[in-house]
Write a protein that holds these residues in place. Structure first.
Motif, PDB file in Angstrom:
ATOM      1  N   THR A 263      17.947  31.347  62.656  1.00 34.62           N
ATOM      2  CA  THR A 263      18.605  32.021  63.960  1.00 34.62           C
ATOM      3  C   THR A 263      18.455  31.929  64.593  1.00 34.62           C
ATOM      4  OG1 THR A 263      17.810  34.736  63.805  1.00 34.62           O
ATOM      5  CG2 THR A 263      19.202  33.965  61.620  1.00 34.62           C
TER       6      THR A 263
ATOM      7  N   GLN B 206      24.282  32.398  52.388  1.00 36.46           N
ATOM      8  CA  GLN B 206      24.614  31.843  50.891  1.00 36.46           C
ATOM      9  C   GLN B 206      24.778  33.074  50.552  1.00 36.46           C
ATOM     10  OE1 GLN B 206      24.444  29.264  50.572  1.00 36.46           O
ATOM     11  NE2 GLN B 206      23.678  28.460  52.919  1.00 36.46           N
TER      12      GLN B 206
ATOM     13  N   ASP C  14      24.430  29.961  64.680  1.00 36.80           N
ATOM     14  CA  ASP C  14      23.540  30.214  62.912  1.00 36.80           C
ATOM     15  C   ASP C  14      23.340  29.783  61.560  1.00 36.80           C
ATOM     16  OD1 ASP C  14      22.016  32.089  64.743  1.00 36.80           O
ATOM     17  OD2 ASP C  14      22.481  33.797  64.229  1.00 36.80           O
TER      18      ASP C  14
ATOM     19  N   GLN D   6      25.158  29.658  58.185  1.00 40.86           N
ATOM     20  CA  GLN D   6      25.444  30.285  57.562  1.00 40.86           C
ATOM     21  C   GLN D   6      25.453  31.455  56.284  1.00 40.86           C
ATOM     22  OE1 GLN D   6      28.995  31.117  58.308  1.00 40.86           O
ATOM     23  NE2 GLN D   6      28.226  29.966  60.315  1.00 40.86           N
TER      24      GLN D   6
ATOM     25  N   SER E  26      26.268  30.783  67.697  1.00 40.89           N
ATOM     26  CA  SER E  26      27.554  30.512  66.503  1.00 40.89           C
ATOM     27  C   SER E  26      27.268  28.954  66.003  1.00 40.89           C
ATOM     28  CB  SER E  26      28.785  29.421  67.738  1.00 40.89           C
ATOM     29  OG  SER E  26      27.827  29.043  68.704  1.00 40.89           O
TER      30      SER E  26
END
Length: 288
Positions: free
Chosen positions: A85, A279, A275, A277, A273
């Protein structure tokens, strides 16, 4: 028309032959596993063709370039960077103040996709943001900033499913001579240009440099000397909204711009925005 089709077919045949030869040579060097490890969702032939086009289909120099890229990706642990991230890249857990200062002085983020489906990323390089300032006041080193740029490029590629090209908007509103005159910041800019050329060839679709002040003209001549002709042709330099808005509107909706430029997008950082996603958690059955 038939002549054009014949030339197009010949060019495609030449590219396919170069791709096959390049793949064979990489196999002989034992590099195919590394290629597959790092290519993400991009088909291997499309990756090879990107690199080949950046070197005018010259197989020997392209082979050297790809081998060096794969070695660099291993040494830098780029897969770890790709799956991190923004906060992790800026050591937010141990230095939250530095991370927050970075985002405050450097508004940036993904704005969505343009009319061709390419990811759009915005960066605002203004007076407060400077590599020296980030190190002195935020504890974020030059290498941290360079690694963060690698992260940005990797995450943009991921947003495109590692295929095709992207669009970047660089906003220079408020840029000051202190940014341009800082040797550390110039080193930062040069490192970004070098990394992008060596490791993300043929990824740039368009680059809009907007709100460029007059002080930027001399520095721009220096930057252009770092870029190849193909890249220079994809860049538009604009000084006022009256000149850049029509150009930008040709490829995207103006509503996709950040709010401070009159659009609807709110730049976000926690999460960022770009980063990865999260799981979804796997469901366990009642029997288990």
């Amino acid at each position: 028309r038939s002549l054009y089709n014949s030339l197009e077919a010949a060019a495609k045949e030449k590219e396919e032959a170069a791709t096959k030869e390049l793949y064979k040579l990489l196999g002989e060097k034992g590099m195919i596993d590394l290629l597959n490890k790092h290519r993400g969702e991009e088909p291997a032939d499309e990756l090879l063709q990107r690199f080949l086009r950046s070197r005018n289909l010259k197989v020997p120099v392209t082979l050297k370039m790809i081998v060096e890229d794969l070695q660099w990706r291993e040494e830098k642990d780029v897969l770890k960077i790709r799956n991190s991230t923004a906060s992790e890249m800026l050591k937010g857990e141990s230095n939250p103040a530095g991370r927050d200062l970075h985002h405050k002085l450097f508004p940036h983020g993904m704005l969505g996709y343009d009319k061709q489906g390419r990811a759009i990323v915005y960066k605002w390089w203004s007076k407060p943001f400077n590599a020296s300032t980030m190190e002195k006041e935020g504890g974020i080193t030059l290498q941290d900033l360079i690694n963060y740029n690698i992260w940005t490029m990797e995450r943009t590629a991921a947003a495109n499913k590692h295929k095709g090209q992207w669009v970047y908007i660089i906003d220079l509103q408020g840029l000051a001579m202190s940014n341009i005159a800082s040797s550390r910041h110039v080193s930062y800019c040069r490192a970004l240009a070098d990394a992008d050329a060596a490791h993300f060839p043929e990824r740039l679709g368009r680059l809009f440099i907007i709100n460029a002040p007059g002080v930027f003209a001399g520095f721009w001549k220096l930057v252009q000397s770092w870029l190849d002709q193909k890249t220079r042709e994809k860049i538009g330099l604009f000084s006022t909204p009256e000149t850049w808005k029509p150009a930008v509107q040709e490829v995207m909706e103006l509503s996709q711009l950040p709010k401070h430029l009159g659009g609807d997008v709110e730049l976000s950082y926690l999460p960022h925005s770009l980063d990865p996603q999260p799981q979804p958690a796997q469901q366990t059955s009642a029997a288990e």
